[in-house]
Design a protein around this motif. Structure first.
Motif, mmCIF file in Angstrom:
data_model
loop_
_atom_site.group_PDB
_atom_site.id
_atom_site.type_symbol
_atom_site.label_atom_id
_atom_site.label_comp_id
_atom_site.label_asym_id
_atom_site.label_seq_id
_atom_site.Cartn_x
_atom_site.Cartn_y
_atom_site.Cartn_z
ATOM 1 N N VAL A 1 33.330 -11.681 40.290
ATOM 2 C CA VAL A 1 31.939 -10.600 38.733
ATOM 3 C C VAL A 1 33.629 -11.661 37.597
ATOM 4 O O VAL A 1 32.429 -10.939 36.271
ATOM 5 C CB VAL A 1 32.276 -9.591 38.341
ATOM 6 C CG1 VAL A 1 32.090 -8.516 38.060
ATOM 7 C CG2 VAL A 1 32.204 -8.523 40.219
ATOM 8 N N ILE A 2 34.120 -10.953 37.434
ATOM 9 C CA ILE A 2 35.068 -11.881 36.323
ATOM 10 C C ILE A 2 34.600 -12.819 35.735
ATOM 11 O O ILE A 2 34.242 -13.274 34.568
ATOM 12 C CB ILE A 2 36.601 -12.346 36.685
ATOM 13 C CG1 ILE A 2 37.152 -10.499 36.672
ATOM 14 C CG2 ILE A 2 37.474 -12.439 35.239
ATOM 15 C CD1 ILE A 2 39.077 -11.124 37.478
ATOM 16 N N THR A 3 34.297 -13.821 36.503
ATOM 17 C CA THR A 3 33.810 -14.854 36.510
ATOM 18 C C THR A 3 32.926 -15.282 35.503
ATOM 19 O O THR A 3 31.711 -16.478 34.458
ATOM 20 C CB THR A 3 33.743 -16.094 37.046
ATOM 21 O OG1 THR A 3 34.949 -16.726 38.024
ATOM 22 C CG2 THR A 3 33.097 -17.391 36.881
ATOM 23 N N ILE A 4 31.434 -14.785 35.989
ATOM 24 C CA ILE A 4 30.094 -14.534 35.506
ATOM 25 C C ILE A 4 30.389 -13.652 34.268
ATOM 26 O O ILE A 4 29.697 -13.779 33.176
ATOM 27 C CB ILE A 4 29.083 -13.364 36.475
ATOM 28 C CG1 ILE A 4 29.211 -14.037 37.248
ATOM 29 C CG2 ILE A 4 28.181 -13.023 35.373
ATOM 30 C CD1 ILE A 4 28.275 -13.266 38.506
ATOM 31 N N ILE A 5 32.064 -13.084 34.029
ATOM 32 C CA ILE A 5 31.942 -12.262 32.482
ATOM 33 C C ILE A 5 32.445 -13.220 32.070
ATOM 34 O O ILE A 5 31.523 -13.482 30.832
ATOM 35 C CB ILE A 5 32.155 -10.580 32.671
ATOM 36 C CG1 ILE A 5 32.105 -9.763 33.724
ATOM 37 C CG2 ILE A 5 32.856 -10.065 31.359
ATOM 38 C CD1 ILE A 5 32.667 -8.161 33.628
ATOM 39 N N MET A 6 33.284 -13.615 32.231
ATOM 40 C CA MET A 6 33.660 -14.964 31.343
ATOM 41 C C MET A 6 32.419 -15.714 30.574
ATOM 42 O O MET A 6 32.997 -16.263 29.392
ATOM 43 C CB MET A 6 34.669 -15.185 32.324
ATOM 44 C CG MET A 6 35.713 -16.325 31.677
ATOM 45 S SD MET A 6 35.401 -18.090 31.528
ATOM 46 C CE MET A 6 35.030 -18.195 32.886
ATOM 47 N N LEU A 7 31.808 -16.277 31.322
ATOM 48 C CA LEU A 7 30.631 -17.308 31.324
ATOM 49 C C LEU A 7 29.914 -16.639 30.008
ATOM 50 O O LEU A 7 29.424 -17.471 29.206
ATOM 51 C CB LEU A 7 30.395 -17.858 32.202
ATOM 52 C CG LEU A 7 31.075 -18.980 33.022
ATOM 53 C CD1 LEU A 7 30.277 -19.034 34.627
ATOM 54 C CD2 LEU A 7 31.214 -19.994 32.488
ATOM 55 N N PHE A 8 29.704 -15.669 30.572
ATOM 56 C CA PHE A 8 29.048 -14.477 29.527
ATOM 57 C C PHE A 8 29.369 -14.659 28.414
ATOM 58 O O PHE A 8 28.639 -15.366 26.557
ATOM 59 C CB PHE A 8 27.647 -13.154 30.169
ATOM 60 C CG PHE A 8 27.214 -12.797 28.960
ATOM 61 C CD1 PHE A 8 26.115 -13.396 28.863
ATOM 62 C CD2 PHE A 8 27.864 -11.432 28.138
ATOM 63 C CE1 PHE A 8 25.324 -12.573 27.924
ATOM 64 C CE2 PHE A 8 27.178 -10.709 27.273
ATOM 65 C CZ PHE A 8 25.871 -11.504 27.508
ATOM 66 N N LEU A 9 30.499 -13.922 28.263
ATOM 67 C CA LEU A 9 30.918 -14.149 26.685
ATOM 68 C C LEU A 9 31.458 -15.552 25.564
ATOM 69 O O LEU A 9 31.270 -15.965 24.721
ATOM 70 C CB LEU A 9 32.440 -12.746 26.958
ATOM 71 C CG LEU A 9 32.143 -11.197 27.737
ATOM 72 C CD1 LEU A 9 33.912 -11.089 27.529
ATOM 73 C CD2 LEU A 9 31.763 -10.716 26.531
ATOM 74 N N GLY A 10 31.546 -16.155 26.731
ATOM 75 C CA GLY A 10 32.212 -17.176 26.424
ATOM 76 C C GLY A 10 31.031 -18.043 25.571
ATOM 77 O O GLY A 10 31.294 -18.902 24.497
ATOM 78 N N MET A 11 29.953 -18.223 26.641
ATOM 79 C CA MET A 11 28.113 -18.317 25.778
ATOM 80 C C MET A 11 28.406 -18.344 24.509
ATOM 81 O O MET A 11 27.245 -18.495 23.655
ATOM 82 C CB MET A 11 27.561 -18.454 26.750
ATOM 83 C CG MET A 11 28.038 -19.220 28.163
ATOM 84 S SD MET A 11 27.895 -21.123 27.483
ATOM 85 C CE MET A 11 26.446 -21.302 26.733
ATOM 86 N N ILE A 12 28.261 -16.543 24.123
ATOM 87 C CA ILE A 12 28.010 -16.122 22.963
ATOM 88 C C ILE A 12 29.216 -16.762 22.159
ATOM 89 O O ILE A 12 29.034 -17.024 20.703
ATOM 90 C CB ILE A 12 28.019 -14.936 23.201
ATOM 91 C CG1 ILE A 12 27.192 -14.183 24.033
ATOM 92 C CG2 ILE A 12 28.005 -13.562 22.268
ATOM 93 C CD1 ILE A 12 27.092 -12.699 24.426
ATOM 94 N N PHE A 13 30.675 -17.106 22.208
ATOM 95 C CA PHE A 13 31.627 -17.249 21.356
ATOM 96 C C PHE A 13 30.924 -18.686 21.239
ATOM 97 O O PHE A 13 31.678 -18.837 19.614
ATOM 98 C CB PHE A 13 32.752 -16.711 22.667
ATOM 99 C CG PHE A 13 33.755 -16.779 21.336
ATOM 100 C CD1 PHE A 13 34.327 -15.629 21.001
ATOM 101 C CD2 PHE A 13 34.669 -18.162 21.171
ATOM 102 C CE1 PHE A 13 35.665 -15.816 20.056
ATOM 103 C CE2 PHE A 13 35.831 -18.084 19.955
ATOM 104 C CZ PHE A 13 36.176 -16.942 19.276
ATOM 105 N N SER A 14 30.501 -19.245 21.774
ATOM 106 C CA SER A 14 31.100 -21.145 21.329
ATOM 107 C C SER A 14 29.306 -20.544 20.272
ATOM 108 O O SER A 14 28.982 -21.727 19.896
ATOM 109 C CB SER A 14 30.419 -21.695 22.505
ATOM 110 O OG SER A 14 28.991 -21.013 23.188
ATOM 111 N N ILE A 15 28.348 -19.766 20.960
ATOM 112 C CA ILE A 15 27.490 -20.047 19.734
ATOM 113 C C ILE A 15 27.781 -19.960 17.815
ATOM 114 O O ILE A 15 27.203 -20.193 17.154
ATOM 115 C CB ILE A 15 26.710 -19.153 20.275
ATOM 116 C CG1 ILE A 15 25.462 -19.661 20.835
ATOM 117 C CG2 ILE A 15 25.500 -18.559 18.347
ATOM 118 C CD1 ILE A 15 24.308 -18.379 21.615
ATOM 119 N N LYS A 16 29.408 -18.781 17.737
ATOM 120 C CA LYS A 16 29.243 -18.690 16.559
ATOM 121 C C LYS A 16 30.909 -18.986 16.244
ATOM 122 O O LYS A 16 31.747 -18.692 15.320
ATOM 123 C CB LYS A 16 30.215 -16.571 16.851
ATOM 124 C CG LYS A 16 29.036 -15.596 17.568
ATOM 125 C CD LYS A 16 27.674 -15.638 16.435
ATOM 126 C CE LYS A 16 27.396 -14.896 17.390
ATOM 127 N NZ LYS A 16 25.663 -14.463 15.845
#
Length: 313
Positions: free
Chosen positions: A93-108
């Motif tokens: 769960v932590i890994t999925i959340i981390m990847l999701f937040l990270g991809m959003i952050f990379s766009i910004k």
């Protein structure tokens, strides 16, 4: 055997710290030589940024060691398996959340660093950040195997693997930079070595340690205890992260990558000294937990563990 593992583990830990500092004195100047100050600064800036995602382990690694060791002392095999099974689900769960937040952050990233980085630097920054994100995901998913090895006090294996990484990995990176000097390739090499280390730990646990990761049942009290213990570690990690890593991010936003490069070199010097006082704690955590669970009295820790550790050849 356990006492010897702890002694050798402590010795190898200090050897690892010494090698890390020594190799860093040679490795960092070579990286700057081949990459240039700005690209090296970009690499350090993204490393500081991604480290905020790395703490999403939430202190779960130490928590698994603590509760695994407790059930091991109580000879509760099903309890040990259940701790690992619950922890693995949490890691997913932590890994999925981390990847999701990270991809959003990379766009910004261009919003955060648009005023201080060039268009080329922003493009490279996004590539480096995403690869570092993958690296963190590999680490999170392999942390459960690190915890199993630590809880079983197989410190010699862990420390030798660490020594292998800190000696061979820099050599591989310099070899790559000789042909193509790009910060992104550094992160690719680091990710490949991290993946190799994760696979080695997995096979070591699979064939070298007779323990299974198996979810048996939902244990409300266990999960509550795990969350309580891990959150206390997580809070300390956040404070450390803000105190030690926020400076480079602020400099990256306001001054650019060249200034980050200069600052990171100085920061690395004092960072080499920080682990000196914390090496022993990870080595003794499994034993302390077992003794406390078996005896129910923390007063016996000194005569049974620390004094015994000192006297045992």
């Amino acid at each position: 055997m356990n006492i010897n593992q702890r002694k050798v583990g402590v010795i190898l830990s200090y050897i690892t710290l010494g090698l890390n500092a020594l190799i860093g004195m040679i490795y960092v100047p070579l990286m700057i030589k081949y990459l240039g100050q700005q690209e090296y600064g970009l690499y350090q800036l993204m490393g500081s940024l991604i480290s905020y995602f790395a703490i999403m382990d939430f202190g779960l690694s130490s928590t698994v060691v603590r509760f695994y060791s407790k059930y091991d002392a109580e000879k509760d095999k099903k309890g040990k398996e259940n701790v690992l099974g619950i922890a693995r689900r949490i890691y997913y769960v932590i890994t999925i959340i981390m990847l999701f937040l990270g991809m959003i952050f990379s766009i910004k990233l261009d919003v955060l660093f648009g005023s201080s980085l060039s268009i080329h630097e922003l493009q490279e920054a996004k590539k480096i950040f995403i690869m570092l994100l993958v690296n963190i995901a590999i680490t999170l998913l392999s942390n459960i195997y690190t915890s199993i090895i630590t809880a079983n006090e197989n410190f010699i294996f862990l420390k030798l693997l660490s020594i292998f990484q800190i000696t061979i990995q820099p050599a591989a990176i310099i070899a790559v930079l000789l042909f193509t000097p790009r910060a992104f390739l550094i992160v690719v090499v680091q990710t490949l070595f991290n993946l190799l280390a994760a696979l080695i730990k997995y096979f070591y646990c699979r064939f070298g340690i007779d323990d299974k990761i198996k979810y048996h049942y939902y244990d409300k009290n266990l999960i509550k205890g795990m969350l309580s213990f891990s959150m206390s570690i997580f809070i300390v990690s956040i404070v450390d992260q803000v105190f030690w890593k926020s400076n480079q991010i602020i400099l990256g936003i306001t001054a650019g990558t060249a200034i980050v490069a200069v600052y990171s070199i100085a920061a690395q010097i004092y960072m080499n000294y920080m682990p000196l006082s914390t090496v022993i704690q990870s080595v003794f955590l499994p034993s302390i937990t077992r003794i406390a669970a078996q005896k129910g009295n923390d007063r016996i820790l000194s005569p049974e563990l620390f004094i015994g550790f000192q006297k045992t050849p």
